[in-house]
Design a protein around this motif. Structure first.
Motif, PDB file in Angstrom:
ATOM      1  N   TYR A  79     -13.868  -4.045 -13.288  1.00 17.67           N
ATOM      2  CA  TYR A  79     -13.775  -3.099 -12.193  1.00 17.67           C
ATOM      3  C   TYR A  79     -12.405  -3.175 -11.550  1.00 17.67           C
ATOM      4  N   VAL A  80     -11.892  -2.007 -11.142  1.00 16.08           N
ATOM      5  CA  VAL A  80     -10.581  -1.932 -10.512  1.00 16.08           C
ATOM      6  C   VAL A  80     -10.659  -1.106  -9.230  1.00 16.08           C
ATOM      7  N   VAL A  81      -9.642  -1.338  -8.396  1.00 14.17           N
ATOM      8  CA  VAL A  81      -9.468  -0.588  -7.152  1.00 14.17           C
ATOM      9  C   VAL A  81      -8.022  -0.093  -7.136  1.00 14.17           C
ATOM     10  N   PRO A  82      -7.780   1.176  -6.838  1.00 16.56           N
ATOM     11  CA  PRO A  82      -6.402   1.673  -6.800  1.00 16.56           C
ATOM     12  C   PRO A  82      -5.654   1.168  -5.566  1.00 16.56           C
ATOM     13  N   TYR A  83      -4.375   0.901  -5.759  1.00 17.73           N
ATOM     14  CA  TYR A  83      -3.500   0.457  -4.671  1.00 17.73           C
ATOM     15  C   TYR A  83      -2.099   0.934  -5.014  1.00 17.73           C
ATOM     16  N   LYS A  92       6.091   2.501 -11.446  1.00 18.39           N
ATOM     17  CA  LYS A  92       5.475   1.664 -12.466  1.00 18.39           C
ATOM     18  C   LYS A  92       3.962   1.754 -12.314  1.00 18.39           C
ATOM     19  N   ARG A  93       3.256   1.532 -13.403  1.00 20.82           N
ATOM     20  CA  ARG A  93       1.793   1.496 -13.388  1.00 20.82           C
ATOM     21  C   ARG A  93       1.371   0.152 -13.941  1.00 20.82           C
ATOM     22  N   LEU A  94       0.636  -0.605 -13.125  1.00 20.91           N
ATOM     23  CA  LEU A  94       0.232  -1.951 -13.512  1.00 20.91           C
ATOM     24  C   LEU A  94      -1.256  -2.172 -13.281  1.00 20.91           C
ATOM     25  N   VAL A  95      -1.854  -2.946 -14.172  1.00 18.63           N
ATOM     26  CA  VAL A  95      -3.204  -3.456 -13.977  1.00 18.63           C
ATOM     27  C   VAL A  95      -3.050  -4.950 -13.783  1.00 18.63           C
ATOM     28  N   THR A  96      -3.527  -5.448 -12.649  1.00 20.99           N
ATOM     29  CA  THR A  96      -3.400  -6.871 -12.343  1.00 20.99           C
ATOM     30  C   THR A  96      -4.576  -7.324 -11.492  1.00 20.99           C
ATOM     31  N   SER A  97      -4.778  -8.613 -11.442  1.00 16.85           N
ATOM     32  CA  SER A  97      -5.844  -9.171 -10.612  1.00 16.85           C
ATOM     33  C   SER A  97      -5.455  -9.091  -9.145  1.00 16.85           C
ATOM     34  N   ILE A  98      -6.426  -8.889  -8.320  1.00 16.35           N
ATOM     35  CA  ILE A  98      -6.163  -8.869  -6.878  1.00 16.35           C
ATOM     36  C   ILE A  98      -5.628 -10.227  -6.409  1.00 16.35           C
ATOM     37  N   HIS A  99      -5.930 -11.268  -7.173  1.00 13.73           N
ATOM     38  CA  HIS A  99      -5.475 -12.614  -6.828  1.00 13.73           C
ATOM     39  C   HIS A  99      -3.976 -12.798  -7.062  1.00 13.73           C
ATOM     40  N   ASN A 100      -3.341 -11.880  -7.776  1.00 13.46           N
ATOM     41  CA  ASN A 100      -1.907 -11.971  -8.053  1.00 13.46           C
ATOM     42  C   ASN A 100      -1.054 -11.313  -6.980  1.00 13.46           C
ATOM     43  N   THR A 154       2.100   1.169  -3.856  1.00 11.89           N
ATOM     44  CA  THR A 154       3.244   0.771  -3.035  1.00 11.89           C
ATOM     45  C   THR A 154       4.343   1.806  -3.253  1.00 11.89           C
ATOM     46  N   GLU A 155       5.502   1.592  -2.675  1.00 10.24           N
ATOM     47  CA  GLU A 155       6.605   2.547  -2.817  1.00 10.24           C
ATOM     48  C   GLU A 155       7.018   2.756  -4.264  1.00 10.24           C
ATOM     49  N   ASP A 156       6.960   1.693  -5.062  1.00 14.87           N
ATOM     50  CA  ASP A 156       7.469   1.790  -6.424  1.00 14.87           C
ATOM     51  C   ASP A 156       6.431   1.554  -7.521  1.00 14.87           C
ATOM     52  N   THR A 157       5.167   1.261  -7.151  1.00 13.08           N
ATOM     53  CA  THR A 157       4.188   0.885  -8.168  1.00 13.08           C
ATOM     54  C   THR A 157       2.801   1.421  -7.834  1.00 13.08           C
ATOM     55  N   TYR A 158       2.135   1.936  -8.867  1.00 15.46           N
ATOM     56  CA  TYR A 158       0.704   2.225  -8.793  1.00 15.46           C
ATOM     57  C   TYR A 158      -0.007   1.028  -9.422  1.00 15.46           C
ATOM     58  N   TYR A 159      -0.927   0.441  -8.690  1.00 15.21           N
ATOM     59  CA  TYR A 159      -1.695  -0.692  -9.202  1.00 15.21           C
ATOM     60  C   TYR A 159      -3.142  -0.286  -9.427  1.00 15.21           C
ATOM     61  N   LEU A 160      -3.736  -0.865 -10.438  1.00 16.73           N
ATOM     62  CA  LEU A 160      -5.179  -0.927 -10.562  1.00 16.73           C
ATOM     63  C   LEU A 160      -5.499  -2.402 -10.433  1.00 16.73           C
ATOM     64  N   LEU A 161      -6.115  -2.763  -9.324  1.00 21.33           N
ATOM     65  CA  LEU A 161      -6.398  -4.167  -9.026  1.00 21.33           C
ATOM     66  C   LEU A 161      -7.746  -4.563  -9.597  1.00 21.33           C
ATOM     67  N   LYS A 162      -7.735  -5.534 -10.492  1.00 19.84           N
ATOM     68  CA  LYS A 162      -8.996  -6.053 -11.036  1.00 19.84           C
ATOM     69  C   LYS A 162      -9.726  -6.799  -9.935  1.00 19.84           C
ATOM     70  N   ILE A 163     -10.990  -6.479  -9.787  1.00 20.03           N
ATOM     71  CA  ILE A 163     -11.828  -7.083  -8.761  1.00 20.03           C
ATOM     72  C   ILE A 163     -12.879  -7.954  -9.439  1.00 20.03           C
ATOM     73  N   ASP A 164     -13.020  -9.178  -8.941  1.00 27.25           N
ATOM     74  CA  ASP A 164     -14.091 -10.043  -9.443  1.00 27.25           C
ATOM     75  C   ASP A 164     -15.409  -9.465  -8.966  1.00 27.25           C
ATOM     76  N   PHE A 165     -16.244  -9.131  -9.909  1.00 18.96           N
ATOM     77  CA  PHE A 165     -17.506  -8.481  -9.585  1.00 18.96           C
ATOM     78  C   PHE A 165     -18.537  -8.998 -10.558  1.00 18.96           C
TER      79      PHE A 165
END
Length: 103
Positions: free
Chosen positions: A49-53, A8-16, A55-66
């Motif tokens: 702004y995002v940071v890649p992260y 899966k590919r998700l964009v989510t906040s790092i706070h989630n 896991t085994e089943d998901t690619y995340y783009l983590l939204k970073i408070d900047f």
């Protein structure tokens, strides 16, 4: 035929993220995000702004408070208002007048 990537590919906040995931991100980026942070421009002209992260089943783009400081302050406004150069105008005027040494 190439194998399909079914992550899966998700964009989510790092706070989630869960506390465990957050700990993994901190381990992955111990010196911070500066080197991997990417700017994403939205169609309305805003951005985030995002940071890649991954896991085994998901690619995340983590939204970073900047916070970007767009307000440009002129720190030099009034720089000479209350300094030690008081009387500089009088000194400049005095240089225009002949002194006893000029004769």
């Amino acid at each position: 035929m190439a194998t399909e990537n079914k992550k899966k590919r998700l964009v989510t906040s790092i706070h989630n993220l869960s506390p465990e995931q957050l700990a993994e991100v901190k381990t992955l980026y111990p010196l911070g995000f500066n080197e991997v942070m990417q700017r994403i421009d939205k169609p309305d002209g805003t951005f985030f702004y995002v940071v890649p992260y991954e896991t085994e089943d998901t690619y995340y783009l983590l939204k970073i408070d900047f916070k970007v400081d767009d307000a440009q302050e002129d720190d030099n406004d009034g720089y000479y208002d209350d300094d030690d150069l008081k009387g500089a105008d009088e000194l400049a005027d005095a240089q225009d007048e002949p002194s006893d040494d000029d004769f």
